[in-house]
Design an enzyme around this catalytic site. Sequence first.
Site, PDB file in Angstrom:
ATOM      1  N   HIS A 131      53.949   9.112 -54.072  1.00  0.00           N
ATOM      2  CA  HIS A 131      53.323   7.867 -53.621  1.00  0.00           C
ATOM      3  C   HIS A 131      52.518   7.189 -54.727  1.00  0.00           C
ATOM      4  O   HIS A 131      52.182   6.013 -54.614  1.00  0.00           O
ATOM      5  CB  HIS A 131      52.366   8.159 -52.449  1.00  0.00           C
ATOM      6  CG  HIS A 131      53.039   8.190 -51.119  1.00  0.00           C
ATOM      7  ND1 HIS A 131      53.524   7.067 -50.508  1.00  0.00           N
ATOM      8  CD2 HIS A 131      53.303   9.222 -50.285  1.00  0.00           C
ATOM      9  CE1 HIS A 131      54.054   7.396 -49.331  1.00  0.00           C
ATOM     10  NE2 HIS A 131      53.942   8.696 -49.188  1.00  0.00           N
ATOM     11  N   ASP A 174      64.066  -3.823 -30.649  1.00  0.00           N
ATOM     12  CA  ASP A 174      62.821  -3.398 -30.004  1.00  0.00           C
ATOM     13  C   ASP A 174      62.362  -2.059 -30.585  1.00  0.00           C
ATOM     14  O   ASP A 174      62.882  -1.000 -30.208  1.00  0.00           O
ATOM     15  CB  ASP A 174      63.058  -3.281 -28.497  1.00  0.00           C
ATOM     16  CG  ASP A 174      61.786  -3.019 -27.710  1.00  0.00           C
ATOM     17  OD1 ASP A 174      60.784  -2.574 -28.303  1.00  0.00           O
ATOM     18  OD2 ASP A 174      61.789  -3.258 -26.487  1.00  0.00           O
ATOM     19  N   GLU A 216      54.706   0.015 -45.599  1.00  0.00           N
ATOM     20  CA  GLU A 216      54.331   1.286 -46.217  1.00  0.00           C
ATOM     21  C   GLU A 216      55.052   1.497 -47.544  1.00  0.00           C
ATOM     22  O   GLU A 216      56.288   1.480 -47.597  1.00  0.00           O
ATOM     23  CB  GLU A 216      54.648   2.449 -45.271  1.00  0.00           C
ATOM     24  CG  GLU A 216      54.203   3.791 -45.837  1.00  0.00           C
ATOM     25  CD  GLU A 216      54.234   4.903 -44.805  1.00  0.00           C
ATOM     26  OE1 GLU A 216      54.254   6.076 -45.217  1.00  0.00           O
ATOM     27  OE2 GLU A 216      54.228   4.603 -43.599  1.00  0.00           O
ATOM     28  N   LYS A 221      57.590  11.504 -37.849  1.00  0.00           N
ATOM     29  CA  LYS A 221      57.058  10.232 -38.320  1.00  0.00           C
ATOM     30  C   LYS A 221      57.814   9.778 -39.561  1.00  0.00           C
ATOM     31  O   LYS A 221      58.095   8.585 -39.752  1.00  0.00           O
ATOM     32  CB  LYS A 221      55.570  10.376 -38.617  1.00  0.00           C
ATOM     33  CG  LYS A 221      54.838   9.049 -38.895  1.00  0.00           C
ATOM     34  CD  LYS A 221      54.726   8.740 -40.371  1.00  0.00           C
ATOM     35  CE  LYS A 221      53.897   7.487 -40.602  1.00  0.00           C
ATOM     36  NZ  LYS A 221      53.839   7.128 -42.038  1.00  0.00           N
TER      37      LYS A 221
END
Length: 424
Positions: free
Chosen positions: A376, A277, A83, A261
Amino acid sequence: MTVNSRIPGLKDSTPEQRRALVAERTGLSADEIGVLEPGSGLDVEHADHMIENVIGVMGIPVGIATNFTVDGRDHLVPMATEEPSVVAAASNAARMARAHGGFFTSDSGSVMQAQIQLLDTPDPEGARLRLLEAREEIVASANEQDPMLVKLGGGASDLSVRLVATRTGTHVVAHLVVDVRDAMGANAVNTMAEAIAPRLAEIAGGRSLLRILTNKADLRLVRARAIFDRDLLGGDDVVENIVHASALAESDPYRAATHNKGIMNGITAAVLASGNDTRAVEAGCHSHAVAEDGRYTALSHFEKNTDGHLVGTLEVPMAVGLVGGATKVHPVARTAVKILGVTSASELARIIVSVGLAQNLGACRALAAEGIQRGHMSLHARTIAATAGATTTEMDLVVKRLIDDRTIRVEHAEKVLAEIRGGN
């Protein structure tokens, strides 16, 4: 060795130059840093020993987050993510925290729990007490399964028992508490659970079913806090807006999901780079986001201190290790751990949680200041330009046109690329 995580201009270097800088700062050999070169990391032979039915390997970009000071020590942090903006945002937020000492952390220890589910007990309340009466016997039996862990100062230390009402009746659920030291711990606690299950079933007068660790690692909490400089953030208004955004995430599960998130963007990237993990960590973090009243809420909090600076705090379960699993098998994971310069699972976990807080701050700042799309835009434009087929020499020209035209789409990038090539 002492590492300085402040590397101005790293983003303007080539990948080869960045590897050389990281190797110089961290003392890595040419072979160790060389595994980050495509084709030199995880090969099919190694992969075939890690999972089943291997047909190949898939690459994920690995970037270096800079500027991190954690508990008074600088670290360069490898992050594996696809990302855009994640590595840049974490690095920028760490720079803002650096002015006030960086990140300060604590943890509750390396404790995991195994659950043994007991069914068909005629007297669940009585079974619970009988199991607790046999606590010392059960703990000793569990420790017989892993004498090396006990020798290292870990091992089983306690037993608790819960009665859980379900649609199929009341289940007796025993929790074996185990200090797993520098391991993630799944193999150790699962082995112990399997070994003691028959005796637990005998004492309870029923039968055992599930015998496995819980990823709700609420006895393995890691906390990070930092002061983000008001002026570096953009002033009082930005600080106030971030506090308001944080308040919404604490109260509204729709916002909390996206807020968390953002935290996991940083945490998962650092966990993946270290060969740990990601699914276990994500499950633990999201389960921790459920408040006592059953409401899903924000994992982090942002407040304004008396000096007007922003105080960020984050507390999450962090079940990561340095022994076992891909951490020792995957050559890139081994190099990532060496870049980090950590010697214990606790130190690794503290850095990872600091990265999560930094990434969260970066996202909140973008939202509170200019909006997420502007932040972004440049990185997204590079991705679009690459998709359209821009070469290294064409990239900057195409990106500039996409941003200037405020049209960041593949078809427009293809048109711009054709114009550039036609002009040549």
